[in-house]
Structures are given as C-alpha cells and as structure tokens.
Design an enzyme around this catalytic site. Structure first.
Site, mmCIF file in Angstrom:
data_model
loop_
_atom_site.group_PDB
_atom_site.id
_atom_site.type_symbol
_atom_site.label_atom_id
_atom_site.label_comp_id
_atom_site.label_asym_id
_atom_site.label_seq_id
_atom_site.Cartn_x
_atom_site.Cartn_y
_atom_site.Cartn_z
ATOM 1 C CB ALA A 66 4.312 3.569 27.022
ATOM 2 N N GLY A 109 1.251 4.695 31.039
ATOM 3 C CA GLY A 109 0.371 3.898 30.174
ATOM 4 C C GLY A 109 -0.200 2.686 30.903
ATOM 5 C CD GLU A 112 -2.478 7.161 29.682
ATOM 6 O OE1 GLU A 112 -1.501 6.609 29.141
ATOM 7 O OE2 GLU A 112 -2.873 8.301 29.368
ATOM 8 C CD GLU A 132 2.473 9.258 31.765
ATOM 9 O OE1 GLU A 132 2.429 9.509 32.993
ATOM 10 O OE2 GLU A 132 1.692 8.469 31.200
#
Ligand code: DAK
Length: 258
Positions: A66, A109, A112, A132
C-alpha cells in the site's frame, strides 16, 4: 481503452487484463488504484466477452505494498470511517477466475492483492513478503489469514515476524504460487493458461470456483452436499448437453457459456 489513472485495462480472446501502472513507485497501491481495480473486476465479472481475469504489474514490481506516503499520517478513526476494506472485500466476491502474474516484488498489500487471486504464476526472481512489521503495523487485508491457510502457523509467523522477503522457490514449495516461470516467459505462459481456462464451459468454471471456496469453511459433508447441488445444476445448462453430445459424436464441443 484506459479511462483509469493508475491501471491499464484491455480485453482480448476472452481475457480481461488489468495491469497495475505506477511503476515509478513500484506500483504502490493507493486508494484510487484499489477502487479502479475493483471497479474493473466488477465490470469484467458482468461482461460476456470476459471469461478469465489476469492481473499483472508494470515495471520491476507486481506491487510493493500500500502507498506508505498516502497512509503515513492516517489515524485509526479516519481509517475506520474511510472503510477502505470494503473495496478489498469486494474483490472476494468476483465469480470469474482471477490469475495473478507476479514479477519482482509482491510486498505487504501487494502480496495481499496477489493472494486474493485464485491462481498465482510468478517469475523465478519474484520476492514475496510482509514488511509491515518494519514500519510499525501488520497486514490488514487478509495477509495473516491467507498466508496461514497456505503455509501453516509456524511458517506464516516466520515470514510475518521477520518481515523478510520470501523467495519464489519457497513460495512454490508451500503452494503460495502455482508455477515459477522464467521472467521473460511469465506473461506468455500466464495468458496461455488463461486462454485455456477461457475456452472451457464458463458455468463449470464458475461453479468449480464456488465449490472450492467452500472447502475452507465447510465441513466435508457440507462441502460435498454443496458440490453435488452445483453438479446437478450444470445439467440445466446448454453446455452440458453440447459437451456430452459432442463426446458421443466424436467432435469438438462448441460451448456458449449458458
Ligand atoms: N509506498 C510508497 N512508495 C513506495 C513504496 C510503498 N509501499 N514502495 C516503494 N516505493 C517508492 C520508493 O519510495 C521509491 O520512490 P522514489 O524515492 O524514487 O520517489 C520508489 O518506489 C522505488 O523504490 P526504492 O528506491 O525503495 O527501490 P529499491 O529497489 O531500493 O527497494 C523495496 C525496493 C521494495 C525493497 C523498497 O521500495 C521498499 O521497502 N518498499 C516498501 C515496502 C513496504 O514496506 N511495503 C509494505 C507497505 S504497508 C489496507 C490494506 C492493506 C494495507 C494497508 C491498508 N486497507 C484496506 C486499509 C497494506 C499496507 C502495506 O502494504
């Protein structure tokens, strides 16, 4: 045909293709980009000319996570109110097959997003991971759940706690990816596989995906019951009549997706 800011979109040979297109920041996923991806997936799910969806990234990464710049100053209440997970959840409602092709980094992300695909093909030099932990957070879009289901608790914790990058070979060994492919052949082989699936009777493809997804949450007896109903349902389709008739007449079937 691209009215989108951060992705490229095309349709050919029954394949709806979405390519992440922010290569300068390794396809870091910002909110608009996620919304664009989900909007196109929804559209592809409805369109008759799309049988299979392929997701790729431009440049030297699939996606490096992200967009850290976008969320660095966020607070918990703003995130709750923005309810961004709604968009990610919509990705799990897609009925058609989604095949991801990962080259370079698939991190945070981005990993993911890759794990949201039904099948993953990866370049031999692909690197996966959840960094993360290194920036004071943790996965928030299914990472802890999906990786654990694939690798088991101890292996998942090893990667989630270390924040290190998992090489393609390990991803293959644990079933995180389906195939490792030479980087220069990744797209060609992914699309070849996608075209093969696109040529199959679309209702069978769809109901197989639905049944396989139930295997994670249902007991064996419930899952088998669900599978059986889908099997019966296919006898209401034109493609079942055509498929079996073509077999008896020793010719190639012509499927209509109905
Ligand atoms: N965000 C923003 N920019 C990024 C980025 C990211 N995640 N990853 C890379 N970039 C940018 C870099 O800042 C750099 O920009 P410039 O300096 O050139 O302007 C450019 O991409 C190239 O990156 P590097 O120069 O760093 O390239 P290197 O080859 O040296 O290193 C790297 C590649 C992938 C190891 C490194 O860029 C890196 O560590 N990137 C960050 C990886 C990371 O920590 N990813 C996890 C982010 S947290 C949510 C759902 C999910 C999430 C959050 C919310 N909701 C639904 C609410 C997920 C969170 C995350 O993913």
């Amino acid at each position: 045909m691209s009215d989108y800011q951060y992705i490229e979109v095309s349709v050919e040979d029954g394949i709806g293709h979405v390519s992440l297109n922010r290569p300068k920041v390794l396809n870091a996923l910002n909110r608009t980009m996620i919304r664009e991806i989900v909007t196109v997936f929804d559209d592809f799910d409805q369109r008759e000319d799309v049988k299979v969806i392929v997701l790729t990234g431009k440049g030297r990464a699939f996606a490096a996570g992200a967009d850290i710049d976008e969320m660095a100053d966020d607070d918990a209440i703003r995130m709750e109110l923005l309810n961004q997970f709604k968009d990610w959840d919509r990705m799990n409602m897609i009925k058609k097959p989604i095949i991801g092709a990962v080259q370079g980094f698939a991190l945070g992300g981005g990993f993911e997003l890759a794990l949201s695909c039904d099948l993953l093909f990866a370049a031999e030099d692909a690197k996966f991971g959840f960094p993360e932990i290194n920036i004071g957070v943790m996965p928030g879009a299914g990472g802890t759940q999906r990786l654990t289901r694939l690798m088991g608790k101890t292996k998942a914790l090893e990667w989630l706690w270390s924040g290190e990058m998992m090489p393609g070979k390990e991803a293959l060994q644990y079933g995180v990816v389906n195939r490792l492919i030479a980087p220069e052949l990744l797209n060609e082989q992914t699309f070849q596989f996608a075209r093969n699936v696109a040529s199959k009777p679309a209702l069978s493809v769809r109901l197989i995906k639905e049944a396989v997804e139930k295997a994670e949450d249902y007991t064996l007896a419930e899952g088998m019951q669900f599978e059986r109903k889908n099997f019966y349902l296919l006898f209401a389709s034109e493609d079942q009549k055509e498929g079996m008739k073509a077999f008896q007449e020793k010719r190639k079937p012509s499927f209509k997706g109905r």
